[in-house]
Scaffold this active site. Structure first.
Site, mmCIF file in Angstrom:
data_model
loop_
_atom_site.group_PDB
_atom_site.id
_atom_site.type_symbol
_atom_site.label_atom_id
_atom_site.label_comp_id
_atom_site.label_asym_id
_atom_site.label_seq_id
_atom_site.Cartn_x
_atom_site.Cartn_y
_atom_site.Cartn_z
ATOM 1 N N PHE A 65 1.318 -5.935 6.896
ATOM 2 C CA PHE A 65 2.180 -4.985 6.655
ATOM 3 C C PHE A 65 1.178 -3.769 6.072
ATOM 4 O O PHE A 65 1.358 -2.667 6.533
ATOM 5 C CB PHE A 65 3.041 -5.342 5.343
ATOM 6 N N ILE A 66 0.626 -3.817 5.038
ATOM 7 C CA ILE A 66 -0.373 -2.782 4.527
ATOM 8 C C ILE A 66 -1.562 -2.358 5.430
ATOM 9 O O ILE A 66 -1.962 -1.232 5.567
ATOM 10 C CB ILE A 66 -0.643 -2.958 2.806
ATOM 11 N N ASP A 71 -7.932 -11.023 11.830
ATOM 12 C CA ASP A 71 -6.752 -11.798 11.012
ATOM 13 C C ASP A 71 -6.213 -13.055 11.797
ATOM 14 O O ASP A 71 -6.799 -13.155 12.819
ATOM 15 C CB ASP A 71 -5.576 -10.696 11.404
ATOM 16 N N THR A 111 -4.257 -6.184 -6.680
ATOM 17 C CA THR A 111 -2.570 -5.667 -7.146
ATOM 18 C C THR A 111 -2.421 -5.594 -8.665
ATOM 19 O O THR A 111 -3.312 -6.243 -9.411
ATOM 20 C CB THR A 111 -1.802 -6.969 -6.600
ATOM 21 N N ASP A 112 -1.369 -4.929 -8.816
ATOM 22 C CA ASP A 112 -0.992 -4.664 -10.324
ATOM 23 C C ASP A 112 -0.916 -6.025 -11.175
ATOM 24 O O ASP A 112 -0.798 -5.999 -12.365
ATOM 25 C CB ASP A 112 0.024 -3.780 -10.743
ATOM 26 N N GLU A 113 -0.252 -7.098 -10.260
ATOM 27 C CA GLU A 113 -0.080 -8.191 -10.918
ATOM 28 C C GLU A 113 -1.059 -8.904 -11.534
ATOM 29 O O GLU A 113 -0.999 -10.013 -12.356
ATOM 30 C CB GLU A 113 0.460 -9.316 -9.805
ATOM 31 N N TYR A 120 -0.059 -16.698 -7.205
ATOM 32 C CA TYR A 120 -0.561 -15.589 -6.415
ATOM 33 C C TYR A 120 -1.565 -14.682 -7.049
ATOM 34 O O TYR A 120 -2.700 -14.175 -6.810
ATOM 35 C CB TYR A 120 0.579 -14.949 -5.841
ATOM 36 N N LYS A 146 -5.500 -13.865 -6.928
ATOM 37 C CA LYS A 146 -6.102 -12.316 -6.774
ATOM 38 C C LYS A 146 -6.971 -12.173 -7.892
ATOM 39 O O LYS A 146 -8.065 -11.091 -7.438
ATOM 40 C CB LYS A 146 -4.746 -11.411 -6.739
ATOM 41 N N PRO A 151 10.306 -18.983 -11.527
ATOM 42 C CA PRO A 151 9.657 -19.272 -12.795
ATOM 43 C C PRO A 151 8.648 -18.482 -13.453
ATOM 44 O O PRO A 151 8.082 -17.878 -12.303
ATOM 45 C CB PRO A 151 9.207 -20.608 -12.353
HETATM 46 P P1 NAD Z 1 1.049 -9.257 4.457
HETATM 47 O O1 NAD Z 1 1.349 -10.716 3.800
HETATM 48 O O2 NAD Z 1 1.858 -8.523 5.009
HETATM 49 O O3 NAD Z 1 -0.371 -9.474 5.287
HETATM 50 C C1 NAD Z 1 -1.335 -10.397 4.992
HETATM 51 C C2 NAD Z 1 -2.216 -10.614 6.218
HETATM 52 O O4 NAD Z 1 -3.308 -11.217 5.927
HETATM 53 C C3 NAD Z 1 -1.638 -10.922 7.571
HETATM 54 O O5 NAD Z 1 -1.914 -10.408 8.638
HETATM 55 C C4 NAD Z 1 -2.105 -12.260 7.455
HETATM 56 O O6 NAD Z 1 -2.139 -12.819 8.985
HETATM 57 C C5 NAD Z 1 -3.508 -12.139 7.046
HETATM 58 N N1 NAD Z 1 -4.178 -13.456 6.411
HETATM 59 C C6 NAD Z 1 -3.612 -14.197 5.771
HETATM 60 N N2 NAD Z 1 -4.472 -15.482 5.436
HETATM 61 C C7 NAD Z 1 -5.565 -14.924 6.229
HETATM 62 C C8 NAD Z 1 -6.911 -15.862 6.308
HETATM 63 N N3 NAD Z 1 -7.134 -16.978 5.679
HETATM 64 N N4 NAD Z 1 -7.758 -14.844 7.063
HETATM 65 C C9 NAD Z 1 -7.560 -13.989 7.586
HETATM 66 N N5 NAD Z 1 -6.285 -13.210 7.546
HETATM 67 C C10 NAD Z 1 -5.366 -13.747 7.026
HETATM 68 O O7 NAD Z 1 0.514 -8.594 3.097
HETATM 69 P P2 NAD Z 1 0.461 -7.247 2.487
HETATM 70 O O8 NAD Z 1 1.784 -6.959 1.723
HETATM 71 O O9 NAD Z 1 0.008 -6.312 3.622
HETATM 72 O O10 NAD Z 1 -0.716 -7.094 1.360
HETATM 73 C C11 NAD Z 1 -2.176 -6.716 1.931
HETATM 74 C C12 NAD Z 1 -3.030 -6.932 0.586
HETATM 75 O O11 NAD Z 1 -2.587 -5.914 -0.126
HETATM 76 C C13 NAD Z 1 -3.081 -8.381 0.070
HETATM 77 O O12 NAD Z 1 -4.316 -8.338 -0.423
HETATM 78 C C14 NAD Z 1 -2.083 -8.126 -1.144
HETATM 79 O O13 NAD Z 1 -2.460 -9.087 -2.128
HETATM 80 C C15 NAD Z 1 -2.414 -6.655 -1.710
HETATM 81 N N6 NAD Z 1 -1.032 -6.013 -2.136
HETATM 82 C C16 NAD Z 1 0.114 -6.058 -1.586
HETATM 83 C C17 NAD Z 1 1.237 -5.397 -2.360
HETATM 84 C C18 NAD Z 1 2.549 -5.577 -1.923
HETATM 85 O O14 NAD Z 1 3.451 -5.085 -2.479
HETATM 86 N N7 NAD Z 1 2.803 -6.132 -0.843
HETATM 87 C C19 NAD Z 1 0.872 -4.633 -3.499
HETATM 88 C C20 NAD Z 1 -0.356 -4.384 -3.964
HETATM 89 C C21 NAD Z 1 -1.469 -5.179 -3.383
HETATM 90 P P1 TYD Z 2 8.992 -9.146 -4.474
HETATM 91 O O1 TYD Z 2 9.159 -8.397 -3.560
HETATM 92 O O2 TYD Z 2 8.578 -10.695 -4.285
HETATM 93 O O3 TYD Z 2 7.330 -8.561 -5.324
HETATM 94 P P2 TYD Z 2 6.949 -9.164 -6.471
HETATM 95 O O4 TYD Z 2 7.354 -10.388 -7.050
HETATM 96 O O5 TYD Z 2 5.300 -9.362 -5.983
HETATM 97 O O6 TYD Z 2 6.780 -8.295 -7.343
HETATM 98 O O7 TYD Z 2 9.703 -9.139 -5.805
HETATM 99 C C1 TYD Z 2 10.325 -7.979 -6.399
HETATM 100 C C2 TYD Z 2 11.100 -8.084 -7.255
HETATM 101 O O8 TYD Z 2 12.440 -8.534 -6.722
HETATM 102 C C3 TYD Z 2 11.054 -9.332 -8.193
HETATM 103 O O9 TYD Z 2 11.217 -8.842 -9.834
HETATM 104 C C4 TYD Z 2 11.523 -10.382 -7.873
HETATM 105 C C5 TYD Z 2 12.739 -9.835 -7.204
HETATM 106 N N1 TYD Z 2 13.436 -10.389 -6.167
HETATM 107 C C6 TYD Z 2 14.706 -10.676 -6.382
HETATM 108 O O10 TYD Z 2 15.432 -10.508 -7.232
HETATM 109 N N2 TYD Z 2 15.453 -11.431 -5.246
HETATM 110 C C7 TYD Z 2 14.925 -11.715 -4.005
HETATM 111 O O11 TYD Z 2 15.336 -12.279 -3.134
HETATM 112 C C8 TYD Z 2 13.253 -11.586 -4.112
HETATM 113 C C9 TYD Z 2 12.417 -11.725 -2.975
HETATM 114 C C10 TYD Z 2 12.707 -10.699 -5.292
#
Ligand code: NAD
Ligand code: TYD
Length: 333
Positions: free
Chosen positions: A11-12, A32, A121-123, A145, A149, A269
């Site tokens: 995605f990102i 990837d 991530t902020d997590e 997770y 990270k 949880p």
């Molecule tokens: P995503 O799950 O959409 O994509 C992850 C990508 O990594 C996929 O294309 C997958 O095929 C690839 N991948 C997974 N395992 C792999 C491996 N072993 N080797 C090579 N490629 C592999 O994730 P995203 O939401 O695009 O997140 C991208 C990054 O940003 C992550 O590192 C995540 O921790 C970080 N991030 C995500 C968010 C969010 O809200 N989604 C927020 C902050 C940071």
């Molecule tokens: P999520 O998109 O899984 O991101 P993160 O847990 O990494 O912040 O969840 C965002 C928020 O939404 C989180 O507080 C959990 C909640 N959530 C629901 O209430 N229902 C759902 O089906 C999902 C996937 C998340």
């Protein structure tokens, strides 16, 4: 610039690659593993302009081959297992990809003295009741997770301190936008609302997230790459915080769905209550999030409404099994 973007089919990562090719004319190789979350369709607008390598970041041979004899200016690592709920059900893959995979990339960068940017991530900071986390707040991850990270972030900064590797970390808040896999809150709720399915809200629905439009994060990461200082960490958060129930209610309005679809289900949880980032450090480098949540959310609902070609194959495949397994239990079925 010449970049190796790991996880660039997600995605990102795919948003970042699109921005770099279109706005900067960068020469990009995407590496990837194409897990359930990675799809080459995500790169279809730039596929003729990039090189794509199918492989895993934890495989040193693939990394060495990909870097070859003419290495890039920098490695940007997005590759990760990213969904908290999956990390609770099946945590091991998170350590392998997120921690070990990052370590393999760092070694490859060290051997070739390459600039390295870790997308994080902020997590990693855990939950905060009031106020916001700065880059020097203690790390207190709650889920497998976020723990994996955190391990990765610490390896990155250790490679700067120990070996002088020009490595940086950029920590984003919750992203949303086109092409996000529908296991995460926003795309899951949009697709369910459009289909008239239940909208499963965890716990009391009052957990707070700091929402960042994906293009803003992509530009923030580009900013760190261009202007960040080696060894430093930069927070990158969105302009708006929102309780989950408010997010779901807005999606219902935008999708024209029935509010009675909301179903409160068993809480996750260890569910973090609130995330909030202070982003003054990155603002000091000239970055600011441009997209207000209400505008980005409306664009995102429109995108899912108009792009069934993208999500229909997902909704009918392995995702169904995941959904039944996860929500069947949460809904008490
Ligand atoms: P995503 O799950 O959409 O994509 C992850 C990508 O990594 C996929 O294309 C997958 O095929 C690839 N991948 C997974 N395992 C792999 C491996 N072993 N080797 C090579 N490629 C592999 O994730 P995203 O939401 O695009 O997140 C991208 C990054 O940003 C992550 O590192 C995540 O921790 C970080 N991030 C995500 C968010 C969010 O809200 N989604 C927020 C902050 C940071
Ligand atoms: P999520 O998109 O899984 O991101 P993160 O847990 O990494 O912040 O969840 C965002 C928020 O939404 C989180 O507080 C959990 C909640 N959530 C629901 O209430 N229902 C759902 O089906 C999902 C996937 C998340």
């Amino acid at each position: 610039m010449k970049l190796l973007v790991c996880g660039g089919a997600g995605f990102i990562g795919s948003t970042f690659v699109g921005l770099r090719v279109r706005e900067h004319g960068d020469e990009v190789t995407v590496l990837d593993a194409l897990t359930y979350a990675g799809r080459q369709e995500n790169l279809r607008d730039v596929e003729s302009e990039i090189r794509f390598v199918h492989g895993q970041i934890e495989d040193p041979e693939v990394i060495a081959e990909t870097l070859g004899s003419d290495p890039p200016d920098a490695i940007v690592n997005f590759a990760a297992e990213t969904h908290v709920d999956r990390s609770i059900a099946d945590p091991y893959a998170f350590s392998v990809t997120n921690a070990l995979g990052t370590h393999v990339l760092l070694e490859a960068a060290r051997q070739r003295a390459l600039r390295y940017l870790q997308v994080s991530t902020d997590e990693v900071y855990g939950s905060i009741e009031t106020g916001s986390f700065t880059e020097s707040s203690p790390l207190a991850p709650s889920s497998p997770y976020s723990a994996s990270k955190t391990g990765a972030d610490l390896l990155v900064t250790s490679y700067f301190h120990t070996y002088g590797l020009p490595a940086m970390v950029c920590r984003g808040s919750n992203n949303y936008g086109p092409r996000q896999y529908p296991e995460k809150l926003i795309p899951l709720m949009i697709l369910n609302a459009l289909a008239g399915d239940h909208l499963p809200v965890y716990g009391d629905g009052r957990n707070v997230r700091n929402w960042l439009f994906v293009e803003d994060f992509g530009r923030g990461i580009g900013h760190v790459l261009a202007h960040g200082r080696p060894g430093e960490v930069y927070n990158c958060g969105g302009p708006d915080e929102c309780e989950n129930i408010e997010v779901v209610t807005r999606i219902i309005e935008l999708a024209g769905a029935d509010p009675s679809l909301i179903e409160y289900v068993t809480d996750r949880p260890g569910h973090d209550r609130r995330y909030s980032l202070s982003c003054e450090k990155l603002a000091g480098l000239g970055w600011r999030a441009r997209t207000r949540f209400i505008d980005g959310l409306s664009q995102t609902v429109d995108w899912y409404r108009d792009n069934a070609w993208w999500w229909e194959p997902i909704r009918s495949g392995a995702y169904r099994e995941y959904y039944e397994r996860h929500y069947g239990r949460a809904l008490g079925r």
